[in-house]
Design an enzyme around this catalytic site. Structure first.
Site, mmCIF file in Angstrom:
data_model
loop_
_atom_site.group_PDB
_atom_site.id
_atom_site.type_symbol
_atom_site.label_atom_id
_atom_site.label_comp_id
_atom_site.label_asym_id
_atom_site.label_seq_id
_atom_site.Cartn_x
_atom_site.Cartn_y
_atom_site.Cartn_z
ATOM 1 N N ASP A 108 -1.357 -0.742 5.922
ATOM 2 C CA ASP A 108 -1.609 -0.018 7.429
ATOM 3 C C ASP A 108 -3.022 0.088 7.568
ATOM 4 O O ASP A 108 -3.674 0.311 8.823
ATOM 5 C CB ASP A 108 -0.727 1.226 7.564
ATOM 6 C CG ASP A 108 -1.441 2.213 6.767
ATOM 7 O OD1 ASP A 108 -1.841 2.147 5.587
ATOM 8 O OD2 ASP A 108 -1.294 3.485 7.121
ATOM 9 N N ASP A 134 0.945 -1.254 -0.013
ATOM 10 C CA ASP A 134 -0.195 -0.051 -0.015
ATOM 11 C C ASP A 134 1.043 1.355 -0.160
ATOM 12 O O ASP A 134 2.124 1.108 0.546
ATOM 13 C CB ASP A 134 -0.841 -0.013 1.366
ATOM 14 C CG ASP A 134 -1.804 0.946 1.706
ATOM 15 O OD1 ASP A 134 -2.397 1.633 0.415
ATOM 16 O OD2 ASP A 134 -1.629 1.683 2.524
#
Lengths: 1370, 382
Positions: free
Chosen positions: A1071, A580
């Site tokens: 996250d 990500d």
């Protein structure tokens, strides 16, 4: 289209993501979700239709795309407006405008759906609900959640919906909603009588508030624990073997002895489980005995948590933890606001607002007896939903998620709250959510199981040989069996048994029994103990990973976490890393960098130090107003933002002129259009001793918000003099250059991933009403006001300028937002308000209705400007990515950002380099994507997978061949070149490790590095349709893949694209909540404990504080773990097999009767006591290379990719070695003691010692790093074996009494042990030496370099530089 | 629970940070000095601060443990090492082999197979019938010639072939407790099928005892009876602890099928040494068991006359019987295997050592030279 389809949709959606477990993604359902995620992105139909563009240099390509995009925007916005107008004018007319893509159809469908709902489909809906039982109710509920679920904006959703709720009580109450009846008529609603727990619990027995996370009680422990333990196949195997041994004809071992291993394992596991459970009991007890104030009679008395019942009224004070889920009735704040911290639930550290309904907020619960009835849904685990209503004081009040506070939250910034318990104990949402993430199985373990199958084949063959031999022997001696002194088939006594057969059941049965008893003797051929050792080894490895100070993040005080203990060794074989961007590569600490206001770019000069700015402003008082104002003020924001003096100057001009007004509104929007809550830290008097005077510290305002972007924007606004001072449900107070203005908030449409914008409707003190909008550029530019003739030039100019600025910002890697505003006329306001009120009180499809309402006002906007927020890269990210790439790991970045932002981030983190060929896929239709893919493939000569050469690794992988994935080239050595050059020409990395290995490419493209950039929109088509293989071919040929604007589930889809087609290990790192699906899909999921809550961490297998630790995790710990576990498995196979084969040879000398020369106890102890500890110690502590070397030469990681530590070839080599060793082990004593008086127990004792010494010396030969513990474990276990033998031989009851004492007196014994050890290990040693000297592996060379480099002073300077680099890295 | 874990971490943290800083410092230092960075950096760092005492050393070794950085011995197979190892193994094995060979050669052994010879010609076709017939005398005389000087003690063994004393059914068929406790111990199920006879328990029970060897040998040397010492032929431990001192044979060999020797019911088991020797069941199907010891020297070419009673039935399963007279060396009986094996291993090790020397001289490889790393030879990454 009206009522049927939405349900269909929701069911599809819920199929794909039930809450219990991450389900396998189905294609159908997946595509459905993609649609929701990408509706708005489909409006941007910028494409490269021809390939020349893609091939051309990046900058050119970008310009091209820009001009095209602008055109398409116009088209799109016109379409949109048409659509909106249609809807606007005639409610029941469905829009006729048809879009090409499926997404827009969906959007259209949503629009029409929602619009007609108030009139028609509401009843249909409720009816539907009534018909459906609980399960369907759940389905639709989860569907609702999904539509916004995995996105990172959930929190926004909840918090601002609460604000929406609050609006409800300000306006005049409308007639009760039709949907409210759903609950009352629904049978499975839950009825709670406020302050009447007796009546509440009368009919239905609701659970009390006592929680029990423990599994067992004292009584149930034994049966339940045994039951759970026997779920493991290994234990069943033990049990079956032990049970077999109990049968008289099969009793090979003593009965108690045969039960020992099973009992031992059960006992150890039971103790472990028991201890864990005891700890749970203890924490439960502590939790249950906490106290809370409960309303009893007319006062609040303390009561233990476990005694709290549903229906009771509780009072919670500040900083207390909330004991159960309760509906808020009142808070210390007169408006009924309470702030809670939901850290324990979703991990977000910011405060959430919860509201008491106005109706209940004024009641004094102590003095008057209140009654009321709450109807709410059955307990469920969705923490973002709560549907209920309340009859209170004759009114029926709808309750939503914002009215409930959940167990585990903490009350903050609020003196006290009063609430009524609705869910208690196990039924609270917190408890329902405490599920463990599903366990994964490591790849190596999968291979291991395959080899275990081979071992069972060996076992079967050996048993068959024994059985066959037995049959043959019996057949041959058939006539003498009765009287053979050592067989004796019959009884010869004078009793009644005379002549009866003794333990003889006929030839076939004897053969069968012989087979079974040899299974018992050879049982440890299947290394059951290996499973237990592996668990212990992984536990130990985790201990070291967790304790690694170099993976400790000081800034967030987070250690490395191992949440899954099964896949440590997978870390050493990762081929793909999906990461990500926001919060993973970047810090997710937003900083306001640039602003484009009214076509003017600001922020270029803002890199001035604060001090400098202070000076200039003081030097020129005329301009320094802002600094003065700030210093005069008694408050300051917590974070300081650097300001652009030019912009400050502009803001201090008179409020005239378009530019000035735009700037004013720009900052108003920044300050108002958000969900940030300002929290003032109270005034403090502090003493400064050096001055000896008191002075007042300014109040510090801390902005608490769900999204870091918003916080950054509010801080920025504050720095420019627009300080958000206060936010309540109905109004906000903004300090504009020292002058406080109160703005009434009439409504707020929160951010959602479909609209990609948020808007707020405010009424200014001068009674004008404005809608302030902020959102992604793609979503805002579509809804800007049409350019009217007279202002065309200027307006278009501004738009162009803004657009240019936006591109510039994106190129710099900034996150951009566009701001716009509009004045609302009374009529528009009226209409919107009505619709807004209906939508915001709706119990069903609320978000869809709100979305539709928003579209009423979010149109014809005036562009104010744009912002650029910087999300700084985390420390060490480029280095980490570079290392990973050198290690042969492919890093794919999946981000929700724009293509340009993604590319610029890719450049800044060294993922992309300028001489890479960029292939950009951003089609807006299936056909287009197909063409783009095909062209790219043709251009770069990428062949489809099928055409690959036969020994290509990939080919095999794709065929999902169950045989060992092994490239012959890996091991075949052109040895002929060796003697002349002295160079070892092993398989070369060049062909092995390059990405190009996957494509037999045209020679010219061999040197070319490709980067694939693909956007979410195209992914929708590609992942949905049969273009997947095409994308796969293309993607694996590229060095870098960047996916931008991807929806959460698309991330999982991309991971699945690789995972389902190759055998390679994938790792996903993220996250946020939007990465959860990806993390769960990948073989290894890594969570970053970042700013965005703990969902990712909760779903992950490993969690850490910073992205850069990934380098160390994979290159160092992954490598070590893989080496260790690989060796552990092979060694355990060998260790058990050598023992079993030794027994087997002996059985051939005992007329195929399954005699074991070893004592029963020794046979059992062998794998449990004699040899287990060293393997475990070595499995935990051995390491081939130091972390420095591993980090310096990332390519050493390739050992894991090539499966160097564990593969089929090694397995067979080990087995051949085992065969030799077992032969030596058996025949050396046999020949040495031929024609001697040696007795069976002496021989057994010799064999026992010999095999233990042998396997331990074998292990010692392979140990790479000797520390004290290794010495102790290894030599200690030989000593322990001796001790055990001595003890066993000291018991006169055993036939082997005194054997060892007798045996040890003779030198033959010692000579035998020596000879066995030397002779058995000689071939292995020779092979090892030959390989290490002449065909060293990279690991070997690096190891030599590491250890022996002291002697090579010539390379000293080289060392110095590299170690300096080292120091810099850490 | 979570919070507790966190607390624990917080408490430990200062030490950790301290250590990290220290280590970083050391790393800096080593990089400045241009010295080798090695795993032991942390420990050398702590060595710098010797004055800080034992506690600190403990701390740093705990830290080194948790960071997997403890000082360690990391063996590398350099040519020198390898050649040394081969040579040393060779130089250990060859002397041992020579010594063993000498020892084995020094042993004088007389082996006489008598199972066929001792059956009168008429019965040769039906040996089993002969051996089962109690009415025929089983006496037999054998003449043995001493090949060379045999120094006392000369061990007299009988050797049986193809007698599976290690058969599972046989090995299990005994009760060690009964041997020790006699009739007081009644759980003798393991002794089946020789557990009881005539409804009474048998002491010693089980097939092993039942099949006790019962050939006897008497030696005449120069017309004087040669004394064969039949005491102390069993293990001392067996005599003293394993076989009961007040356990007497009971109801032994009273069944319809007589397996072998009978025992004198007046003599306790602890003195029945033949039984003890027999009960130490052999490991292999062909085995020797000690019969007695001749305690005088025998000269070369002396003639020994053996009067034996050939009672034991090995004919039913085709087993052979041998009488063995042998001296003993420090290594045991006559067996060249160990010696030969040692010599073979030793010489091949030396050979390999030489081979490696040769290979190394001809094709030296610089050890630990990073330029040999395949990964460094050609950089794939620009």
């Amino acid at each position: 289209m009206t009522s049927g389809q939405p349900l269909l949709f929701s069911q599809n959606a819920s199929d794909s993501l039930s809450l219990d477990a991450p389900p396998p993604l189905k294609r159908g359902s997946f595509s459905c979700l993609c649609r929701t995620g990408s509706v708005s992105s489909s409006h941007v139909s910028s494409t490269f239709s021809d390939l020349d563009d893609a091939q051309s240099h990046f900058v050119d390509a970008k310009n091209e795309s820009l001009s095209r995009r602008k055109l398409s925007w116009d088209v799109a916005s016109i379409g949109e407006r048409d659509l909106g107008r249609n809807l606007y004018e005639s409610e029941c007319t469905f829009p006729t405008t048809r879009f090409q893509s499926a997404e827009s159809q969906f959007f259209q469908h949503v629009l029409s759906e929602c619009h007609s709902q108030p009139a028609q489909s509401v009843s249909a809906f409720s009816g539907h609900h009534m018909e459906h039982d609980k399960s369907s109710d759940l389905l639709s509920r989860s569907a609702l959640e999904i539509s916004s679920g995995p996105s990172m904006y959930i929190p926004t959703d909840t918090a601002s919906s609460s604000r929406r709720e609050k609006l409800n009580h300000q306006r005049t109450r409308r007639k009760s909603w039709a949907n409210e009846d759903i609950l009352s008529s629904e049978e499975n609603a839950r009825f709670i009588h406020i302050n009447d727990p007796r009546r509440t619990n009368d009919k239905y027995e609701f659970t009390g508030n006592e929680i029990r996370t423990s599994k067992y009680t004292v009584i149930t422990f034994l049966p339940k624990n045994l039951f759970i333990q026997f779920h493991r196949v290994a234990y069943i195997y033990f049990l079956v073997i032990a049970a077999l041994n109990q049968l008289p004809p099969l009793a090979v071992f003593g009965r108690t002895v045969s039960l020992f291993p099973l009992l031992f394992v059960l006992f150890v596991t039971a103790i472990k489980d028991g201890y864990e459970d005891w700890r749970r009991h203890r924490s439960d007890r502590k939790e249950n005995n906490r106290e809370a104030k409960v309303l009893q009679g007319a006062r609040f008395y303390s009561k233990e948590w476990k005694k709290i019942r549903v229906g009771e009224i509780l009072k919670i004070h500040a900083d207390e933890t909330i004991p159960c889920d309760m509906v808020l009735l009142r808070s210390s704040d007169p408006s009924g606001i309470a702030y809670v911290q939901t850290m324990n639930l979703d991990g977000e550290s910011n405060l959430k607002t919860r509201y008491a309904r106005q109706e209940t907020a004024s009641t004094d619960y102590e003095s008057e007896h209140v009654t009321g009835l709450i109807r709410c849904e059955q307990p469920n685990r969705n923490i973002y939903e709560f549907t209920a209503n309340m009859e209170f004081g004759g009114q029926r009040i709808p309750l939503g998620q914002s009215n409930i506070v959940l167990r585990g939250c903490q009350l903050k910034n609020t003196d006290w709250i009063i609430g009524v318990v609705v869910y208690a104990g196990q039924e609270t949402k917190a408890m329902l959510n405490s599920a463990i993430s599903p366990s994964k199985r490591s790849k190596l373990e999968g291979y291991m199981n395959r080899e275990t199958l081979w071992l069972s084949v060996f076992l079967f063959v050996m048993c068959a040989v024994v059985a066959f031999g037995m049959g043959l022997w019996l057949e041959r001696h058939m006539d003498r069996l009765d009287t053979l002194p050592f067989y004796r088939r019959k009884y010869f006594t004078k009793g009644q048994e005379n002549g009866k057969r003794y333990n003889y059941y006929g030839l076939p049965l004897e053969i069968f029994f012989s087979f079974l008893s040899s299974v018992i003797v050879f049982q440890i051929m299947i290394p059951i103990s290996l499973y237990i050792s592996m668990e212990l080894v992984r536990l130990g490895q985790s201990y070291f990973m967790i304790g690694d100070t170099r993976m400790y993040d000081c800034s967030s005080d987070s250690r490395f976490q191992c949440r899954s203990l099964n896949i440590n060794e997978d870390l050493g074989q990762i081929r793909y890393v999906f990461c990500d961007k926001t919060g993973t590569l970047t810090e997710n600490k937003m900083e306001f960098r640039k602003a484009s206001i009214h076509g003017q770019n600001y922020g270029n000069s803002s890199y001035l130090a604060d001090q400098q700015m202070q000076d200039t402003s003081e030097g020129r008082p005329g301009k320094g107003g802002i600094a003065d104002t700030i210093s005069r003020q008694r408050w300051k924001p917590k974070t300081v933002v650097k300001v652009d003096p030019e912009l400050v100057a502009l803001l201090h001009k008179e409020l005239v002129g378009e530019e000035r007004i735009a700037a004013h509104e720009f900052f108003l929007t920044l300050a108002a259009c958000n969900t940030v809550i300002p929290i003032k830290t109270g005034k403090r008097l502090s003493t400064d001793l050096s001055f000896g005077e008191f002075y007042e510290e300014p109040v510090v305002i801390d902005y608490q918000g769900e999204s870091p972007d918003e916080q950054a924007l509010v801080c920025a606004a504050s720095a420019y003099g627009y300080t958000l001072m206060e936010r309540t449900s109905g109004h906000i107070v903004i300090d504009i250059h020292g002058e406080e203005q109160r703005l009434d908030v009439l409504g707020l449409h929160e951010f959602d991933s479909v609209r990609k914008r948020m808007s707020v409707v405010v009424r200014f003190p001068d009674d004008s009403v404005k809608v302030l909008v902020k959102g992604a550029d793609s979503s805002i530019f579509n809804i800007l006001a049409e350019v009217t003739d007279q202002r065309e030039d200027q307006s278009t100019g501004i738009r162009c300028a803004t657009q240019n600025h936006l591109n510039e910002y994106s190129l710099q890697g900034l996150r951009t937002l566009v701001l716009a505003s509009r004045d609302l006329s009374e009529m528009e306001l009226e209409e919107w308000f009505q619709s807004y009120q209906e939508a915001s009180t709706s119990l069903t499809e609320r978000s869809a209705k709100l979305r539709q309402t928003a579209s009423l006002i979010e149109c014809n906007l005036n562009l104010l400007g744009a912002t650029g927020i910087e999300d700084r890269l985390q420390d060490g990210v480029p280095e980490a990515i570079e290392s990973l790439r050198q290690a042969g790991i492919k890093v794919w970045v999946l981000t929700g950002d724009k293509q340009e932002t993604a590319i610029s981030i890719g450049l800044s983190c060294k993922l992309l380099t300028h001489h890479m060929q960029q292939i950009i896929i951003n089609g807006s239709s299936e056909e287009e994507c197909k063409n783009l893919l095909a062209d790219a493939k043709a251009n770069y000569g990428i062949k489809p997978q099928g055409c690959r050469s036969k020994n290509s690794k990939w080919k095999k992988n794709i065929d999902s061949d169950q045989t060992e994935v092994e490239n012959p080239n890996d091991y075949v050595t052109p040895g002929s070149t060796f003697p002349k050059t002295g160079l070892h020409l092993r398989y070369s990395f060049d062909t092995e490790d390059l990405p190009e290995q996957y494509g037999a490419k045209v020679a010219s493209t061999m040197n070319q590095q490709l980067a694939l950039i693909i956007d979410g929109n195209s992914l929708v088509y590609i992942l949905e349709k049969d273009l997947q293989p095409e994308l796969f071919d293309l993607a694996v040929s590229c060095r870098v893949v960047l996916c931008c604007r991807v929806a959460p589930l698309q991330k999982a889809g991309v991971v699945d694209l690789i995972k389902s087609r190759t055998n390679d290990m994938t790792l996903a790192i993220g996250d946020g909540a939007n990465d959860v699906s990806m993390i769960q899909m990948a073989d290894v999921g890594v969570g970053i404990c970042g700013q965005e809550g703990r969902q990712a961490v909760m779903a992950s297998d490993f969690a850490m504080g910073q992205f850069r630790f990934l380098k160390r995790l994979l290159l160092v710990h992954g490598h070590w773990n893989y080496q260790r576990v690989g060796y552990l498995v092979l060694y355990n196979f060998y260790r058990n097999a050598v023992f079993v084969m030794m027994l087997f040879w002996y059985i051939l000398c005992t007329a195929f009767s399954t005699t074991s020369a070893l004592t029963d106890w020794s046979s059992v102890f062998y794998s449990v006591i004699y040899t287990s500890v060293p393997t475990i110690v070595v499995g935990i502590l051995d390491k081939d290379l130091s972390h420095r070397t591993l980090l310096r030469y990332p390519k050493l990681y390739g050992a894991g990719h090539r499966q160097e530590s564990y593969n089929m070839r090694l397995f067979w080599l080990t087995m051949i070695d085992t065969l030799w060793q077992s032969l030596v082990l058996f025949y050396v004593p046999l020949f040495a003691y031929r024609n001697s008086t040696i007795d069976i127990w002496s021989m057994g004792s010799l064999w026992t010692i010999a095999v233990v010494v042998l396997v331990n010396v074998h292990l010692a030969m392979d140990i790479q790093r000797w520390i004290l513990i290794t010495h102790i474990a290894l030599w200690g276990s030989i000593v322990i074996t001796y001790i055990c033998l001595v003890v066993l031989d000291s018991i006169p009851d055993f036939p082997n009494y005194w054997t060892i004492y007798h045996l040890a007196l003779f030198p033959t014994y010692w000579l035998n042990i020596l000879l066995i050890t030397v002779l058995a290990l000689l071939p292995r040693f020779l092979l090892k030496v030959l390989q290490q000297m002449f065909w060293p592996s990279d690991i070997q060379i690096a190891r030599e370099n590491e250890i022996l480099k002291r002697r090579h002073l010539g390379v000293k300077s080289d060392e110095a530089t590299s170690s300096r680099q080292w120091g810099a890295q850490w | 629970m979570k919070s507790r874990v966190c607390m624990g971490w917080l408490q430990r943290r200062p030490v950790y940070q301290d250590q990290v800083l220290k280590e970083l410092h050391v790393e800096d230092r080593s990089s400045i000095l241009g010295s080798m960075d090695n795993d032991e950096a942390s420990t050398s760092g702590s060595n710098l601060e010797i004055h800080s005492g034992f506690r600190n050393t403990l701390h740093s070794s705990v830290y080194g443990f948790t960071q997997q950085n403890l000082p360690a011995c990391k063996p590398v197979l350099t040519p020198g090492w390898v050649i040394t190892m081969f040579l040393s193994v060779g130089f250990i094995c060859i002397p041992i082999g020579v010594a063993a060979l000498l020892a084995s050669q020094s042993v004088v052994e007389i082996v006489d197979r008598y199972d066929t010879e001792c059956i009168p010609e008429v019965f040769r076709d039906n040996k089993v019938a002969y051996i089962k017939d109690d009415s025929i005398s089983k006496n037999c005389t054998r003449i043995l010639k001493v090949p060379s000087y045999m120094k006392a003690p000369i061990y007299v063994y009988y050797q049986l072939d193809s007698f599976y004393q290690n058969h599972r059914r046989y090995v299990k068929s005994r009760s060690d407790r009964q041997l020790l406790y006699g009739l007081k111990y009644t759980d003798t199920a393991s002794c089946k099928p020789e557990e009881t006879g005539n409804g009474l328990p048998i002491v010693p029970c089980g097939l092993v005892a039942w099949s006790l060897f019962n050939d006897t040998y008497n030696f005449v040397h120069e017309s004087v009876e040669l004394k064969v010492n039949r005491k102390n032929i069993a293990w001392k431990s067996d005599r003293e602890h394993k076989f009961g001192k007040d356990v007497y044979p009971f109801n032994f060999q009273n069944g319809s099928l007589i397996g072998g020797a009978k025992l004198d019911p007046q003599i306790p088991l602890s003195e029945q040494e033949d039984l003890m020797v027999w009960m130490r069941t052999a490991a292999l199907p062909s085995f020797r068991k000690l019969y007695g010891v001749i305690e005088i020297d025998l000269d070369a070419d002396e003639i020994l006359t053996v009067f034996l009673s050939n009672n034991y039935n090995t004919y039913s399963f085709g087993g052979k019987k041998r009488l063995v007279l042998s001296t003993k060396s420090w290594l045991g009986g006559k067996n060249n295997f160990l010696a030969v094996a040692c010599l073979a291993v030793g010489s091949s090790c030396i050979f390999m050592a030489l081979l490696f020397v040769l290979l190394h001289v001809r094709n030296p490889r610089t050890f630990g030279d990073p330029t040999y790393l395949t990964l460094d030879r050609k950089s794939n990454f620009a």
